[in-house]
Scaffold this active site. Sequence first.
Site, short mmCIF file in Angstrom:
data_model
loop_
_atom_site.label_atom_id
_atom_site.label_comp_id
_atom_site.label_asym_id
_atom_site.label_seq_id
_atom_site.Cartn_x
_atom_site.Cartn_y
_atom_site.Cartn_z
N SER B 309 0.84 -1.20 0.00
CA SER B 309 0.00 0.00 0.00
C SER B 309 0.88 1.26 0.00
CB SER B 309 -0.91 -0.02 1.22
OG SER B 309 -1.65 1.16 1.31
N TRP B 312 2.23 1.69 -3.42
CA TRP B 312 1.15 2.19 -4.29
C TRP B 312 1.03 3.72 -4.15
CZ3 TRP B 312 -3.79 4.41 -3.20
CH2 TRP B 312 -4.64 4.51 -4.30
N HIS B 313 1.16 4.21 -2.91
CA HIS B 313 1.03 5.65 -2.70
C HIS B 313 2.28 6.40 -3.18
CE1 HIS B 313 -2.25 4.44 -0.02
NE2 HIS B 313 -2.71 5.68 -0.17
N ALA B 314 3.41 5.74 -3.15
CA ALA B 314 4.65 6.43 -3.53
C ALA B 314 4.65 6.69 -5.03
CB ALA B 314 5.86 5.58 -3.15
N TYR B 473 -5.95 12.58 -3.63
CA TYR B 473 -5.81 11.20 -4.08
C TYR B 473 -5.87 11.03 -5.60
CZ TYR B 473 -5.02 8.20 -0.13
OH TYR B 473 -4.41 7.55 0.92
#
Lengths: 323, 476
Positions: B309, B312-314, B473
């Site tokens: 996760s 994924w955010h990086a 986001y």
Amino acid sequence: MDIADRPVQSFPRRLIVGFLALWGMLYIAAVCVAEVTVARVGQGTAFQKLLSLKGQEVDWVVLGASHALPLVYGDVPERHRADTAQSMAVLAEVGAGPLYNSFVFQQALEDIRPKRLLYVVDSFAFASPSWNEARISDRKLLRKTPLRASTAMSMARITVRHKASPTGLADYLTGFSKLNPPDRFPQAGWRGAADFDRTARISRHAVQSRIGYLYPEPPHADDTARYLDILDALFDMAQAADIEIVVVKLPMPDAFRTALPDEAAFDQALRARLAPRGIVFHDLSADVSDPGYFFDTDHLNRSGVDALYSNFLHEILAFGSMP
Amino acid sequence: MLFTSPEFLLFLPVTVLLYWWLPAGWRLPWLVLISLGFYASFAIENLAYLSAVAVIALSAGRYLARPDASRRCLVLWSGILALLGLLGALKYYDPLVRDVAWLPQIGLSAPAGFSFYAFTAIALLIDRYRMPTEAVASVRQDLLYLAWFPKILAGPIERIAPFTAGLARRSPMKPIHFAIGGQLFLWGLVKKVVIADNLAPYVDRVYAIPGYAVPLELIIASYFFAFQIYCDFSGYTDMARGASQLFGIRLSENFRRSYFAQSISEFWSRRWHISLASWFRDYLYYPFMGTSRTAVRMYLGLMIVFIASGIWHAGLGYGIGWGFLVWGALNGIYLCVERALTPIRRNLRTRLRGSFAGVIYGGFTTLLVFHLVLVSWVFFRAADLGDGITVITRIWPTLPELPGLVSRYPFTAEHVFLALLIVGLLAVELVMEQKGLRKRLSRAPLLLRWIAVYIGLFALLLLGRWQSEAFVYMQF
């Protein structure tokens, strides 16, 4: 069929109309409160000043950008009245180029029928739409522009002719920015009168940063010519109304003046526009240039305004456009 | 065309009206068309990225819908790897090779929402592989499932079966359904424009150079960021669900008053970005666990999920770096510790149930969970890992003197205003958290319900910060 044929039940129309009508009434009530507040409170913008002066005859109107505002902070209108019994309204605005000046001047012609115009010229204001078209739809100014039919008409004309953003006009007509202030908690920026009694230490970095702000994009000859045309049109209006015009460039510190891009070319273009009209141009940019006369990189402080008024402006205003 | 832009506020009612006016046979193409138009409004080349994902997902998806097809496993893995390859190339390749002179850069970056529809596409392939008999492989439905505009930028990450079942719903669309959709959209707009966008400038200012900020300002900015990110993301989801509801398509709940969670597992599984958490659970954690139930494998599985996760955010967002990995790892560690303490926590809760001490315990665990999450948000928000460590190391030594610092700090009108927005949010959420109260309010007289809507509209009008700030986001 990929999607179901889902029926829609009919809407309670009366209820919807009632909801929207009540919302409309509440909105109008809120706008009215905001309008009354803007009209009554403060002299923050040229349009607020004009509303409060409406019906009075004013001898001198001063237009320009922020460099003209120290005249207000230094009580030049009061001193001039004491010296000559002539009234003066400073309708300059922070970051206002000739298009915004023209917008203000049209309202001034309706409200106060001025006899003379002192135009404080700044080359940066002729270099970018940021100081012209963008100022027409600037929410910070719209927030303090009272709603009036004449202003709305003039704004609509500018929107159509000069392709200013129509959102500005929509904002003005709906009173949106008066209800929703865009600068609720301003963090930084020009503090104007609050710094007027200071003396600045002008660094090269400060000058560069200020020039970078004033010229968001490098000056382009076409833009300058376009904004000089707008200034021409403003002078046409003034001369058609028998208004005397004086154009002046106010003092600047040497470090700032020499950093301005293409200043000589701008001066030449300006003089070429003014000469056929017989308008006198007083270039005081190199006078009163001691850094001690400024509260920041380019705005006169109290002693600077005193020196300017007693050495130059008093005489210029007394003789009007006489060379 | 952001949800908060004037263009969208015009686009939505017009497209909804046309949708219900069109004959049934035209409705699906209309939804696909407006979804593509909406996505192209950000940049026309977005459609190329979406097409690449759609070609992979739809072709492999159609193949996987045939239970008797040979090499289904190969097609599944080829599809997944192709999608992950695209995601990796667009999100991580250039930033990773930036400092390696001999490796060429591709010069492309993932467009808004790319990882959301890439994950949706992976879900489509796996679900088709697992349940081929339930599949209704319609290209147009599958395309809509990928591209449906309310969810394309930031989810929720839907599943194909409930989504297509929703399209087949035949029950009449009642005025109350439109009212619920409208209210949900309005509440999301309030959260985004009134709360998140007003908090953002303060947080941005303080986090710009954390080394220069006063520790108390860093603390305040970290609290504000916790609510900014919550209102930004949950506000987006509420608007997406509300807008979708106006077309009669329900999207799943993605946030549920997240900061009232009493445990980290509750926070991640039932309250925060629920659709992503369940995606990781169903497509990564469960397959990793297999039939094994050993503790070591469970802890390893949890850490893998949270580090994935983090990865994924990086790549985009507030900065490229290790901060997101630390954020993911921290949450993984929280969850592992919580799982290890489960017998003690269960015992304590059973003993305190029904008593006043139980209420105090509930409040304490809520605050504890919130503050643990808050610490992880520091690494999420900071521009890089170094900045995150700076924030923590500057805050930590001042904690014992906090009461004195607070009493001496020159709070401004801005602080008070922002704090009041958060108090208002928590008050509304506290009411919504009480099921009974929520039900009673939904049955309140019409005038009271109108007043609630007018309050929302006036909050938007008077307090909203309409600067068309992008959703946080969208960048992931």
